[in-house]
Design a protein around this motif. Structure first.
Motif, short mmCIF file in Angstrom:
data_model
loop_
_atom_site.label_atom_id
_atom_site.label_comp_id
_atom_site.label_asym_id
_atom_site.label_seq_id
_atom_site.Cartn_x
_atom_site.Cartn_y
_atom_site.Cartn_z
N PRO A 80 3.80 4.31 6.67
CA PRO A 80 3.71 3.53 7.87
C PRO A 80 2.13 3.38 8.58
N MET A 81 1.52 3.77 7.19
CA MET A 81 0.23 3.87 7.05
C MET A 81 -0.80 3.86 5.85
N PRO A 82 -1.66 3.11 5.72
CA PRO A 82 -2.35 3.30 4.24
C PRO A 82 -1.84 4.97 4.02
N ALA A 83 -2.24 5.14 2.85
CA ALA A 83 -2.09 6.39 2.03
C ALA A 83 -3.20 7.20 1.79
N THR A 84 -4.47 6.24 1.71
CA THR A 84 -5.58 6.92 2.05
C THR A 84 -6.77 6.21 3.25
N THR A 85 -7.84 6.80 3.38
CA THR A 85 -8.73 6.25 3.69
C THR A 85 -9.31 5.59 3.33
N ASP A 86 -9.36 5.24 2.03
CA ASP A 86 -10.38 4.57 0.91
C ASP A 86 -9.66 3.78 -0.09
N LEU A 87 -9.32 3.12 0.28
CA LEU A 87 -8.13 2.51 -0.85
C LEU A 87 -9.05 2.01 -2.48
N ASP A 88 -10.44 1.91 -1.55
CA ASP A 88 -11.29 1.54 -3.20
C ASP A 88 -11.50 2.99 -4.25
N ASP A 89 -11.49 3.42 -3.59
CA ASP A 89 -11.25 5.00 -4.54
C ASP A 89 -10.35 5.19 -5.44
N LEU A 90 -9.53 5.37 -3.80
CA LEU A 90 -7.67 5.29 -4.86
C LEU A 90 -7.19 4.01 -5.78
N VAL A 91 -7.67 2.90 -5.99
CA VAL A 91 -7.30 1.85 -6.70
C VAL A 91 -8.51 1.63 -7.57
N LEU A 92 -9.24 1.92 -7.53
CA LEU A 92 -10.89 2.08 -9.02
C LEU A 92 -10.58 3.55 -9.58
N GLY A 93 -10.23 4.58 -9.40
CA GLY A 93 -9.35 5.20 -10.20
C GLY A 93 -8.44 5.55 -11.08
N GLN A 94 -7.72 4.13 -10.78
CA GLN A 94 -6.44 4.11 -11.52
C GLN A 94 -6.78 3.23 -12.84
N ASP A 95 -5.70 3.33 -14.05
CA ASP A 95 -5.69 2.70 -15.30
C ASP A 95 -5.40 1.74 -14.93
N VAL A 96 -4.40 1.99 -14.51
CA VAL A 96 -3.17 0.65 -14.05
C VAL A 96 -2.46 0.78 -12.62
N VAL A 97 -2.45 -0.71 -12.47
CA VAL A 97 -1.88 -1.17 -10.47
C VAL A 97 -0.72 -1.84 -11.23
N TRP A 98 0.20 -1.70 -10.64
CA TRP A 98 1.86 -1.82 -10.88
C TRP A 98 2.66 -2.21 -10.02
N VAL A 99 2.53 -3.42 -9.48
CA VAL A 99 3.60 -3.52 -8.21
C VAL A 99 4.70 -4.01 -8.57
N ASP A 100 5.91 -3.47 -7.67
CA ASP A 100 7.22 -3.04 -8.31
C ASP A 100 7.93 -4.87 -7.03
N GLY A 101 8.42 -5.32 -7.17
CA GLY A 101 9.33 -6.06 -6.80
C GLY A 101 10.19 -6.53 -5.28
N GLY A 102 10.28 -7.91 -4.65
CA GLY A 102 10.60 -7.31 -3.54
C GLY A 102 10.23 -8.79 -2.88
N SER A 103 9.66 -8.65 -1.10
CA SER A 103 9.32 -10.27 -0.43
C SER A 103 7.57 -10.30 -1.38
N VAL A 104 7.92 -11.46 -1.42
CA VAL A 104 6.04 -12.01 -1.58
C VAL A 104 5.29 -11.86 -0.89
N ALA A 105 5.82 -12.99 0.49
CA ALA A 105 5.41 -13.25 1.22
C ALA A 105 4.87 -12.47 2.12
N ASN A 106 6.05 -10.84 1.88
CA ASN A 106 5.64 -10.00 3.41
C ASN A 106 4.14 -9.19 2.37
N LEU A 107 4.32 -8.99 2.12
CA LEU A 107 3.61 -8.01 0.62
C LEU A 107 1.99 -9.04 1.05
N LEU A 108 2.16 -10.10 0.76
CA LEU A 108 0.47 -10.96 0.74
C LEU A 108 -0.11 -10.64 2.30
N ALA A 109 0.71 -10.68 2.74
CA ALA A 109 0.39 -10.71 4.82
C ALA A 109 0.16 -9.51 4.48
#
Length: 245
Positions: A80-109
């Motif tokens: 119901p809210m982002p998993a962290t207050t620092d999305l840059d730190d979370l994402v740039l600390g990964q080796d890979v980001v994998w985006v699962d399937g579903g609604s691309v229109a909702n995802l982008l919004a």
């Protein structure tokens, strides 16, 4: 450990029913992790479930699969809210980001509400491998046909456009997909487009296609480009694919 160039793996695969788990990571997802070149430690993988509404049952199955695969897995949830207050730190600390399937229109919004397009652009430039299936493939491109709005396919053109092409997914398993891509390219609604059958993936370094790979026999990959004077206004080329094991 970043990849040596901005890297995207756009797929119609990557997960499958497991032998002893509900889900296991299939060769395409392992191939995405290989692109990061991790040595001496467990790979770090963030799975983004926005397109499916961050369903807890799905997250639990993916987390189990990651544990079985020996991967340090983080769920990048926005509901119901982002998993962290620092999305840059979370994402740039990964080796890979994998985006699962579903609604691309909702995802982008939802991503735009939270500033994730800019975060992913920075991560891509820094060498974090970006990858995904279906909606998690379409999102990296200009756009492509989607059933986000209902059974009748509509074309979205507001993707992140890290890759300046159109994209078609599930090209062999859903009969409406191929004509929808071809019609959009012929009309100029989509630019030159790359498409995948179920089980196939497209590896890009920067904005150049490096190769097409598959985890399933006979799965194909395709390039669709506008061609005046042809019966349907496009030419479709089959791209050679390499089988993953």
């Amino acid at each position: 450990m970043p990849a040596d160039a901005p890297t995207i793996l756009a797929t119609s695969g990557g997960m499958r029913p497991g032998a002893s788990t509900d889900i296991e990571f299939a060769p395409l997802l392992h191939f995405a992790i290989e692109q990061a070149g991790v040595t001496g430690r467990r790979p770090r993988l963030a799975v983004v479930g926005t397109a499916g509404g961050d369903q807890r049952w799905r997250s639990a199955m993916i987390s189990d699969a990651g544990q079985r695969a020996g991967i340090d897995l983080t769920q990048l949830d926005l509901f119901p809210m982002p998993a962290t207050t620092d999305l840059d730190d979370l994402v740039l600390g990964q080796d890979v980001v994998w985006v699962d399937g579903g609604s691309v229109a909702n995802l982008l919004a939802v991503w735009r509400v939270h500033g994730l397009p800019e975060v992913f652009r920075r991560a891509w430039a820094a060498g974090v491998v970006l990858a995904g299936i279906s909606a998690g493939s379409l999102c990296w491109f200009v756009g492509g046909p989607t059933d986000s709005f209902g059974p009748a396919l509509r074309v979205v053109t507001n993707g992140l456009a890290l890759l300046p092409y159109g994209n078609g997914v599930h090209y062999d398993s859903e009969p409406a997909r191929r004509p929808a891509v071809q019609a959009a390219v012929a009309a100029g609604e989509l630019p030159l487009s790359y498409c995948t059958d179920d089980g196939a993936g497209l590896l890009f370094r920067g904005r150049e296609l490096v190769e097409a790979v598959t985890e399933r026999p006979n799965a194909g990959a395709y390039r669709v480009e506008r061609a005046a004077g042809t019966p349907n206004g496009v030419v479709e080329h089959r791209i050679p694919v390499r089988r993953l094991h």
